[in-house]
Design an enzyme around this catalytic site. Structure first.
Site, mmCIF file in Angstrom:
data_model
loop_
_atom_site.group_PDB
_atom_site.id
_atom_site.type_symbol
_atom_site.label_atom_id
_atom_site.label_comp_id
_atom_site.label_asym_id
_atom_site.label_seq_id
_atom_site.Cartn_x
_atom_site.Cartn_y
_atom_site.Cartn_z
ATOM 1 N N GLY A 122 1.753 4.676 3.939
ATOM 2 C CA GLY A 122 2.719 3.845 3.236
ATOM 3 C C GLY A 122 3.692 4.658 2.409
ATOM 4 O O GLY A 122 4.902 4.412 2.427
ATOM 5 N N GLY A 158 0.824 -1.211 0.000
ATOM 6 C CA GLY A 158 0.000 0.000 0.000
ATOM 7 C C GLY A 158 0.852 1.251 0.000
ATOM 8 O O GLY A 158 0.522 2.248 0.638
ATOM 9 N N SER A 188 -4.324 -0.879 14.595
ATOM 10 C CA SER A 188 -5.060 0.327 14.963
ATOM 11 C C SER A 188 -5.449 0.226 16.426
ATOM 12 O O SER A 188 -5.693 -0.870 16.950
ATOM 13 C CB SER A 188 -6.319 0.458 14.104
ATOM 14 O OG SER A 188 -7.204 1.435 14.639
ATOM 15 N N GLY A 220 -0.764 7.910 1.369
ATOM 16 C CA GLY A 220 -0.963 7.922 2.815
ATOM 17 C C GLY A 220 0.260 7.554 3.620
ATOM 18 O O GLY A 220 1.393 7.950 3.301
ATOM 19 N N TYR A 235 -13.781 -3.903 10.465
ATOM 20 C CA TYR A 235 -12.458 -3.259 10.458
ATOM 21 C C TYR A 235 -11.724 -3.498 11.771
ATOM 22 O O TYR A 235 -10.555 -3.904 11.773
ATOM 23 C CB TYR A 235 -12.612 -1.763 10.211
ATOM 24 C CG TYR A 235 -11.321 -0.991 10.369
ATOM 25 C CD1 TYR A 235 -10.321 -1.058 9.404
ATOM 26 C CD2 TYR A 235 -11.089 -0.200 11.500
ATOM 27 C CE1 TYR A 235 -9.124 -0.373 9.544
ATOM 28 C CE2 TYR A 235 -9.903 0.499 11.650
ATOM 29 C CZ TYR A 235 -8.921 0.412 10.672
ATOM 30 O OH TYR A 235 -7.736 1.089 10.830
#
Length: 298
Positions: free
Chosen positions: A28, A22, A138, A26, A164
């Site tokens: 990454g 990724g 997260s 962002g 998520y």
């Protein structure tokens, strides 16, 4: 673990090779930018090669773009077979609270993208990794309850944000079980995790709900950090001399912002039986197994 107060990413990485999934935007991309600027050879592992090439053109240093769709196990296998020796794998790619859908392999999208694809990638690449695997989780993992009998949301009503949080709990359980297995085999490789706190990126842009997307985007911008600061947790986890199974996050209020430090995790995230159970289910679903012999427990 000492707190990284006012830690600045001045990280000589010459001669080291990193894969960042990724990596076209962002966190990454910012992680890749700092690593490449400090001498690392960086592979941006991206689903959209054209977008990855455009992102790579904005970076300074040694940057390579390779196609990888972590939600497609055939793509994962192809990438792992061709990548060659790597020092660090940063499993960064992810989606957040997307509408229910199944991947080409028949898995719920968030489970596939955030956990199963990276599970398979890490195990397939492990014989070629010399330093560590970093999983990006997260703080919302604390809200999750993992149902090993219904990982694909076939029996329960699907809730995007709940799916998520479950995938982010899975990242930490993966980290812990991978480290347990590495230690058991006598391997010096490390498995660590990080979370970026509240960071303003485009990950909230695909929820399928305009209001939730707006709240997520503006909430991060108001209460959170810039991408440059949010990426510090990932960079710290990927480059500092920290113990295996470390979890790095911001040191501020409710870990929403701040400088990288070792942070706690939920009770479920340190449950060894849950970690083993998830690992076994992940092997069954992906057909990928831990590639090193595991010594018998006493």
């Amino acid at each position: 673990m000492a707190k990284a107060d006012h830690w600045v990413a001045d990280l000589p990485q010459t001669g080291r090779r990193f894969v960042v999934t990724g990596g076209s935007g962002g966190l990454g991309l910012e992680t890749a930018r700092v690593l490449a600027a400090n001498g690392a050879d960086v592979v941006l592992a991206v689903r959209n090669v054209a977008k990855g090439a455009a992102a790579a053109a904005t970076l300074t240093g040694s940057v390579e773009v390779r196609r990888l769709d972590v939600a497609d196990l055939s793509s994962v296998r192809e990438f792992a077979a061709e990548i060659g020796p790597v020092d660090v794998l940063i499993n960064n790619a992810g989606v957040l609270a997307v509408p229910y859908a199944l991947t080409v392999d028949g898995f719920e999208t968030q489970l596939a993208t955030n956990h199963l694809g990276h599970f398979a990638l890490a195990n397939l690449m492990l014989p070629q990794i010399s330093d560590r695997v970093v999983a990006i989780s997260s703080d919302s993992h604390r809200l999750a309850k993992l149902d090993l009998t219904d990982l694909n949301w076939e029996r329960r009503p699907y809730k995007g944000f709940t799916a998520y949080t479950t995938s982010k709990l899975a990242n930490l359980l993966f980290t812990a079980e991978l480290q347990r297995r590495l230690t058991q085999t006598g391997s010096t490789l490390r498995s660590v995790a990080a979370h970026p706190g509240s960071t303003a990126t485009s990950i909230t842009g695909n929820t399928g709900n305009g209001f939730k997307t707006w709240v997520g985007s503006w909430g991060h911008k108001i209460a959170g950090m810039s991408v440059e600061k949010g990426a510090l947790s990932s960079l710290y986890a990927a480059t500092m001399d920290i113990p295996g199974n470390s979890f790095i996050g911001p040191d501020g209020f409710k870990e929403m912002s701040g400088w990288p430090t070792g942070v706690a995790r939920s009770r479920d995230a340190v449950d060894p039986d849950l970690a083993k159970g998830l690992w076994e289910r992940s092997e069954e679903l992906t057909g990928v197994r831990f590639p090193l012999p595991v010594a018998p427990t006493e």
